[in-house]
Enzyme design. Structure first.
Site, PDB file in Angstrom:
ATOM      1  N   TYR A  84      -9.608   4.665   2.961  1.00  0.00           N
ATOM      2  CA  TYR A  84     -10.113   3.475   3.757  1.00  0.00           C
ATOM      3  C   TYR A  84     -11.770   3.330   3.734  1.00  0.00           C
ATOM      4  CZ  TYR A  84      -5.734   0.938   4.638  1.00  0.00           C
ATOM      5  OH  TYR A  84      -4.669   0.338   4.275  1.00  0.00           O
TER       6      TYR A  84
ATOM      7  N   PRO B  49      -0.070 -10.279  -6.630  1.00  0.00           N
ATOM      8  CA  PRO B  49      -0.607 -10.315  -5.336  1.00  0.00           C
ATOM      9  C   PRO B  49      -0.688 -11.676  -4.760  1.00  0.00           C
ATOM     10  CG  PRO B  49      -2.160  -9.275  -7.128  1.00  0.00           C
ATOM     11  CD  PRO B  49      -1.154 -10.131  -7.765  1.00  0.00           C
TER      12      PRO B  49
ATOM     13  N   HIS C  71       0.924  -1.137  -0.022  1.00  0.00           N
ATOM     14  CA  HIS C  71      -0.176   0.004   0.045  1.00  0.00           C
ATOM     15  C   HIS C  71       0.801   1.180  -0.036  1.00  0.00           C
ATOM     16  CE1 HIS C  71      -3.915  -1.830   1.974  1.00  0.00           C
ATOM     17  NE2 HIS C  71      -3.805  -1.992   0.517  1.00  0.00           N
TER      18      HIS C  71
ATOM     19  N   GLU D 168       1.104   1.506   8.094  1.00  0.00           N
ATOM     20  CA  GLU D 168       1.573   2.420   6.898  1.00  0.00           C
ATOM     21  C   GLU D 168       2.099   3.565   7.085  1.00  0.00           C
ATOM     22  OE1 GLU D 168      -2.250   1.959   4.344  1.00  0.00           O
ATOM     23  OE2 GLU D 168      -1.798  -0.226   4.459  1.00  0.00           O
TER      24      GLU D 168
HETATM   25  C1  HEM Z   1      -8.878  -3.118   5.150  1.00  0.00           C
HETATM   26  C2  HEM Z   1      -8.846  -2.882   3.896  1.00  0.00           C
HETATM   27  C3  HEM Z   1      -7.969  -3.567   2.875  1.00  0.00           C
HETATM   28  C4  HEM Z   1      -7.284  -4.485   2.728  1.00  0.00           C
HETATM   29  C5  HEM Z   1      -7.739  -5.887   3.499  1.00  0.00           C
HETATM   30  C6  HEM Z   1      -6.631  -4.888   1.564  1.00  0.00           C
HETATM   31  C7  HEM Z   1      -6.152  -5.841   1.101  1.00  0.00           C
HETATM   32  C8  HEM Z   1      -5.022  -6.001   0.201  1.00  0.00           C
HETATM   33  C9  HEM Z   1      -4.272  -7.019  -0.400  1.00  0.00           C
HETATM   34  C10 HEM Z   1      -4.488  -8.377   0.287  1.00  0.00           C
HETATM   35  C11 HEM Z   1      -3.515  -6.581  -1.475  1.00  0.00           C
HETATM   36  C12 HEM Z   1      -2.557  -7.515  -1.934  1.00  0.00           C
HETATM   37  C13 HEM Z   1      -1.216  -7.636  -1.464  1.00  0.00           C
HETATM   38  C14 HEM Z   1      -0.101  -8.297  -2.317  1.00  0.00           C
HETATM   39  O1  HEM Z   1      -0.043  -9.457  -1.766  1.00  0.00           O
HETATM   40  O2  HEM Z   1       0.607  -8.075  -3.088  1.00  0.00           O
HETATM   41  C15 HEM Z   1      -3.572  -5.245  -1.729  1.00  0.00           C
HETATM   42  C16 HEM Z   1      -3.003  -4.473  -2.348  1.00  0.00           C
HETATM   43  C17 HEM Z   1      -3.571  -3.117  -2.800  1.00  0.00           C
HETATM   44  N1  HEM Z   1      -4.663  -2.435  -2.269  1.00  0.00           N
HETATM   45 FE1  HEM Z   1      -5.683  -2.897  -0.700  1.00  0.00          FE
HETATM   46  N2  HEM Z   1      -6.533  -3.374   1.128  1.00  0.00           N
HETATM   47  C18 HEM Z   1      -7.050  -2.654   1.689  1.00  0.00           C
HETATM   48  C19 HEM Z   1      -7.435  -1.225   1.765  1.00  0.00           C
HETATM   49  C20 HEM Z   1      -7.105  -0.489   0.364  1.00  0.00           C
HETATM   50  C21 HEM Z   1      -7.321   0.940   0.354  1.00  0.00           C
HETATM   51  C22 HEM Z   1      -8.433   1.832   1.118  1.00  0.00           C
HETATM   52  C23 HEM Z   1      -6.753   0.993  -1.093  1.00  0.00           C
HETATM   53  C24 HEM Z   1      -6.928   2.313  -1.686  1.00  0.00           C
HETATM   54  C25 HEM Z   1      -8.077   2.638  -2.671  1.00  0.00           C
HETATM   55  C26 HEM Z   1      -6.209  -0.072  -1.364  1.00  0.00           C
HETATM   56  C27 HEM Z   1      -5.447  -0.413  -2.808  1.00  0.00           C
HETATM   57  C28 HEM Z   1      -4.737  -1.281  -2.831  1.00  0.00           C
HETATM   58  C29 HEM Z   1      -3.658  -1.373  -4.156  1.00  0.00           C
HETATM   59  C30 HEM Z   1      -3.794  -0.108  -5.204  1.00  0.00           C
HETATM   60  C31 HEM Z   1      -3.160  -2.605  -4.112  1.00  0.00           C
HETATM   61  C32 HEM Z   1      -2.051  -2.927  -5.223  1.00  0.00           C
HETATM   62  C33 HEM Z   1      -3.097  -3.793  -6.194  1.00  0.00           C
HETATM   63  C34 HEM Z   1      -2.197  -4.050  -7.312  1.00  0.00           C
HETATM   64  O3  HEM Z   1      -1.350  -3.376  -7.710  1.00  0.00           O
HETATM   65  O4  HEM Z   1      -2.840  -5.321  -7.828  1.00  0.00           O
HETATM   66  N3  HEM Z   1      -6.437  -0.737  -0.609  1.00  0.00           N
HETATM   67  N4  HEM Z   1      -4.850  -4.663  -0.650  1.00  0.00           N
END
Ligand code: HEM
Ligand SMILES: Cc1cc2nc3c(=O)[nH]c(=O)nc-3n(C[C@H](O)[C@H](O)[C@H](O)COP(=O)(O)OP(=O)(O)OC[C@H]3O[C@@H](n4cnc5c(N)ncnc54)[C@H](O)[C@@H]3O)c2cc1C
Length: 404
Positions: free
Chosen positions: A98, A396, A88, A140
């Site tokens: 969030y 991911p 993130h 973060e």
């Molecule tokens: C409790 C809330 C959240 C959870 C549980 C969560 C969970 C995750 C997970 C599991 C990943 C993949 C990590 C990996 O293995 O590389 C990820 C990536 C990511 N998350 Fe979150 N996230 C949350 C909130 C957010 C928020 C608020 C945003 C912004 C809008 C966000 C944006 C992203 C982005 C941009 C990625 C990289 C995605 C990619 O490049 O494919 N996430 N998140």
């Protein structure tokens, strides 16, 4: 800490939510991107959205977090969130986002589960979401502050322009870029094994972000290495950012780069180290090996690498050079289709049967998931405890929360 009442409700509804999560996550992303198209264009990896892996990772992480809370309602399982927090921060998400995710995720849950989502059920899952979100936000904030202190500037905008000082063709499909801050400022520190995010502007104006593990820091610069992703056999399109970088990023150009992050890095110590990789998964291993060689380490270092053949094997020469520089190192290379007779290498997939795995080994793995699974199983069978096996995955992480 999950309240006793919520723990009970979450436990009772976990099978229903878990069972429907495959339906909930696409609906959630659909709603969020309809309301905020800029997030898909400029923040999320649209390749991972198209191939579905990000959805699975999100669903898996929520289910794993909720299961851990139900098992131990008095503890918050922060450790499993480190990988997500690093990712993130690397892509530049902000705390305020969030609320956006919350709104659309809960709208999707209500739409899929309907009347089963009573006010009590909604409140219990709300608690889970905010426990997870607040743990991520705290981690973060810490990472952003540290990164900003190391590179200078604003914690809420870690992107910086970097100039490409050199480009090297490692193999037909693999190119390395050596980059330095374009303003002449200091190169931020990186632990061996960490990655940078790179943000590129595509032909349609979208700004797409991808991670690249650092393959070292020669001359005090950052070096990252990109394998061009070709079109798939079942009609999957060629990778957009890797091909863009191969086609358009040359010495003298400037590209946006976020500071080094990532929770998998070589830990200090004296014990034996095993570095196992397949294909382009050797980028973090190359950085770790170079670090060990540069610091004159006397640790026992065992490198294991699998590739298609000698010509697809990037950093083949560096592997040989650093292994020779180290006092107690050996390299074990496996080619699936070796070109001619290369007596020092073996034919086939990586097989640890002929590789020494000294007691007390800490192992670092990087490569495609089937490779990770196979090597991890072989290491466990060789007596390496699960806690001493660390892995990086170039997408991911779909293993989250499983015994990994
Ligand atoms: C409790 C809330 C959240 C959870 C549980 C969560 C969970 C995750 C997970 C599991 C990943 C993949 C990590 C990996 O293995 O590389 C990820 C990536 C990511 N998350 Fe979150 N996230 C949350 C909130 C957010 C928020 C608020 C945003 C912004 C809008 C966000 C944006 C992203 C982005 C941009 C990625 C990289 C995605 C990619 O490049 O494919 N996430 N998140
Ligand atoms: C921590 C980390 C470190 C990494 N380190 C490195 C590294 O050192 N070197 C390196 O080369 N890579 C590395 N990667 C991978 C890198 O970030 C990119 O994922 C990779 O370069 C591919 O990006 P792309 O934009 O070219 O492909 P994308 O366009 O993102 O495509 C990715 C895959 O999705 C498929 N896809 C896209 N659209 C669709 C669709 N509509 N339907 C079906 N399938 C589709 C593509 O065919 C392709 O197989 C790392 C990743 C992570 C997470």
């Amino acid at each position: 800490m999950l309240s006793a009442k919520s723990a009970e409700i979450v436990e009772a509804t976990l099978p229903a939510v878990g069972g429907a999560i495959g339906e909930i996550t696409p609906l959630f992303y659909g709603k969020m991107f309809a309301a905020h198209p800029e997030l898909l264009r400029d923040l999320f990896n649209r390749g991972n959205q198209a191939n579905g892996t990000q959805r699975q990772a999100l669903a898996g992480s929520i289910a794993a977090f909720a299961s851990a809370l139900v098992a131990h309602p008095d503890q918050r399982p922060d450790a499993m969130l480190a990988r997500i927090a690093h990712k993130h921060v690397s892509v530049g998400i902000g705390n305020a986002q969030y609320k956006i995710v919350h709104e659309h995720l809960f709208a999707a849950i209500v739409e899929v589960l309907g009347e089963a989502v009573t006010p009590e059920v909604a409140a219990a899952w709300d608690e889970v979401y905010w426990l997870m979100a607040n743990a991520l936000i705290a981690a973060e904030d810490r990472l952003r502050t540290e990164a900003a202190a190391a590179q200078g500037g604003d914690p809420d905008d870690l992107w910086r322009p970097y100039a490409v000082v050199a480009r090297f063709q490692e193999t037909d499909d693999v190119v390395s870029f050596l980059v330095r801050p374009a303003d002449g400022g200091p190169v931020p520190p990186a632990r061996p094994g960490q990655y940078v995010s790179v943000r590129a502007t595509m032909a349609d104006g979208a700004r797409q972000i991808r991670q690249y593990s650092l393959s070292g820091n020669p001359d005090g610069a950052l070096r990252f290495t990109v394998k061009r992703v070709g079109a798939g056999a079942s009609g999957e399109p060629a990778g957009e950012v890797s091909n863009h970088l191969h086609a358009h990023l040359n010495a003298g150009d400037v590209i946006e780069v976020a500071p080094p992050l990532g929770d998998v890095s070589l830990a200090d110590g004296d014990g034996p180290v095993l570095l196992a990789s397949a294909g382009i998964g050797n980028t973090p291993m190359t950085a770790m090996l170079a670090h060990l060689a540069a610091t004159g380490s006397t640790r026992t270092v065992v490198s294991v690498h699998g590739d298609r053949d000698q010509l697809t094997h990037a950093f083949r020469a560096e592997l040989g050079r650093h292994t020779a520089e180290l006092a107690n190192a050996s390299a074990h290379v496996f080619y699936e289709q070796p070109l001619g007779a290369w007596p020092q290498e073996r034919t086939g997939l990586v097989d640890l049967a002929t590789v020494p795995v000294p007691a007390g080994t800490t192992a670092y793995l990087c490569g495609p998931v089937p490779f990770l699974r196979s090597v991890r199983a072989q290491l466990l069978a060789a007596g390496v405890p699960a806690a001493d096996i660390h892995y990086e995955v170039f997408g991911p992480d779909l293993w989250l929360g499983q015994d990994a």
